[in-house]
Design an enzyme around this catalytic site. Structure first.
Site, short mmCIF file in Angstrom:
data_model
loop_
_atom_site.label_atom_id
_atom_site.label_comp_id
_atom_site.label_asym_id
_atom_site.label_seq_id
_atom_site.Cartn_x
_atom_site.Cartn_y
_atom_site.Cartn_z
N ASN A 1 -61.47 32.11 -87.76
CA ASN A 1 -60.65 31.59 -87.72
C ASN A 1 -59.57 31.78 -88.50
OD1 ASN A 1 -61.38 30.99 -90.08
ND2 ASN A 1 -62.73 29.56 -90.13
N HIS B 1 -58.10 30.99 -93.86
CA HIS B 1 -58.72 29.12 -95.57
C HIS B 1 -57.54 28.61 -95.73
CE1 HIS B 1 -61.35 28.15 -98.63
NE2 HIS B 1 -60.11 28.63 -98.89
N LYS C 1 -56.45 35.21 -93.10
CA LYS C 1 -58.10 36.41 -93.26
C LYS C 1 -57.52 37.71 -93.14
CE LYS C 1 -60.74 32.69 -93.14
NZ LYS C 1 -62.08 31.87 -92.46
N TYR D 1 -67.60 32.05 -101.10
CA TYR D 1 -68.38 31.24 -99.92
C TYR D 1 -69.28 31.25 -99.95
CZ TYR D 1 -64.39 32.09 -96.49
OH TYR D 1 -63.42 31.82 -95.61
N GLU E 1 -60.13 27.08 -106.31
CA GLU E 1 -59.47 28.23 -105.52
C GLU E 1 -58.25 29.26 -106.05
OE1 GLU E 1 -62.26 26.78 -101.32
OE2 GLU E 1 -59.98 26.81 -101.76
P1 IDP Z 1 -63.27 26.04 -92.93
O1 IDP Z 1 -62.63 27.66 -93.36
O2 IDP Z 1 -63.20 25.62 -92.27
O3 IDP Z 1 -63.42 25.42 -94.98
P2 IDP Z 1 -66.26 25.88 -93.72
O4 IDP Z 1 -67.31 25.06 -93.25
O5 IDP Z 1 -66.09 25.83 -95.37
O6 IDP Z 1 -65.13 26.31 -92.81
O7 IDP Z 1 -66.79 28.00 -93.31
C1 IDP Z 1 -66.03 29.04 -93.62
C2 IDP Z 1 -65.86 29.92 -93.41
O8 IDP Z 1 -67.42 30.44 -92.04
C3 IDP Z 1 -65.52 29.26 -91.59
O9 IDP Z 1 -63.96 29.61 -91.98
C4 IDP Z 1 -66.03 30.53 -90.11
O10 IDP Z 1 -64.75 31.96 -90.63
C5 IDP Z 1 -66.90 30.66 -91.33
N1 IDP Z 1 -67.77 30.00 -90.64
C6 IDP Z 1 -68.58 28.82 -90.76
N2 IDP Z 1 -68.96 28.14 -90.08
C7 IDP Z 1 -69.51 29.20 -89.03
C8 IDP Z 1 -69.93 29.05 -88.18
O11 IDP Z 1 -71.38 28.28 -87.68
N3 IDP Z 1 -70.64 30.55 -87.80
C9 IDP Z 1 -69.57 31.51 -88.17
N4 IDP Z 1 -68.65 31.56 -88.88
C10 IDP Z 1 -69.30 30.37 -89.69
MG MG Z 2 -64.24 25.45 -96.14
#
Ligand code: IDP
Ligand code: MG
Length: 152
Positions: A112, A115, A9, A49, A126
């Protein structure tokens, strides 16, 4: 063998963590079969997303993902999807186990760092989303020396 999709990212590039993260995958024994730098746009992020479109943070996530170029990777290995997801750690960097990428490099739920595809089915979709067929390469190692030329 399986293939999975990883995105380094904008946070990984801006914080200059690219080399460290790539070296973790390389040392683990995953094959790099695709790698490129790209700028993600709104259309691609709406698709990628889509499962978050009702969430209050959807716009923020898209803004964070398009703040700078990213690096997309296609990694190959036995059970690569599960292995890479485990290496990534849980979504929130503050909850991710030390030793995982998010656990070691992130203090944030949004920022974070990487991805990783969450299932074999998602990985297939993907990989096609980010790579053309001709951008993916055979993981088979080739013979010969890569340390010296024949005449040295
Ligand atoms: P993942 O990346 O662990 O699969 P997902 O639920 O698919 O998690 O969410 C995609 C991305 O959206 C996450 O990696 C993060 O960057 C962001 N995200 C997920 N949950 C939250 C939240 O509660 N607040 C802000 N950003 C979030
Ligand atoms: Mg995800």
């Amino acid at each position: 063998m399986e293939r999975t999709l990883v995105i380094l990212k904008p946070a990984a590039l801006q914080r200059e963590l690219v080399g460290e993260i790539l070296s973790r995958f390389e040392r683990k024994g995953l094959y790099f079969v695709g790698m490129k730098m790209m700028q993600l746009n709104d259309a691609l992020l709406n698709e990628h997303y889509g499962h978050l479109k009702e969430k209050s943070f959807f716009g923020d996530v898209k803004a964070a993902m398009s703040a700078s170029p990213v690096i997309v990777l296609c990694l190959e290995g036995v059970e690569a999807v599960r292995v890479v997801r485990a290496m990534a750690g849980v979504t929130n960097g503050r909850n991710a186990e030390p030793g995982t990428i998010r656990g070691d490099y992130s203090m944030s739920v949004e920022q974070n760092v990487i991805h990783a595809s969450d299932s074999i089915e998602t990985a297939e979709v993907e990989i096609k989303r980010f790579f053309k067929e001709e951008e993916l390469f055979d993981s088979k190692r080739v013979g010969g020396s890569f340390y010296y030329a024949k005449y040295e």
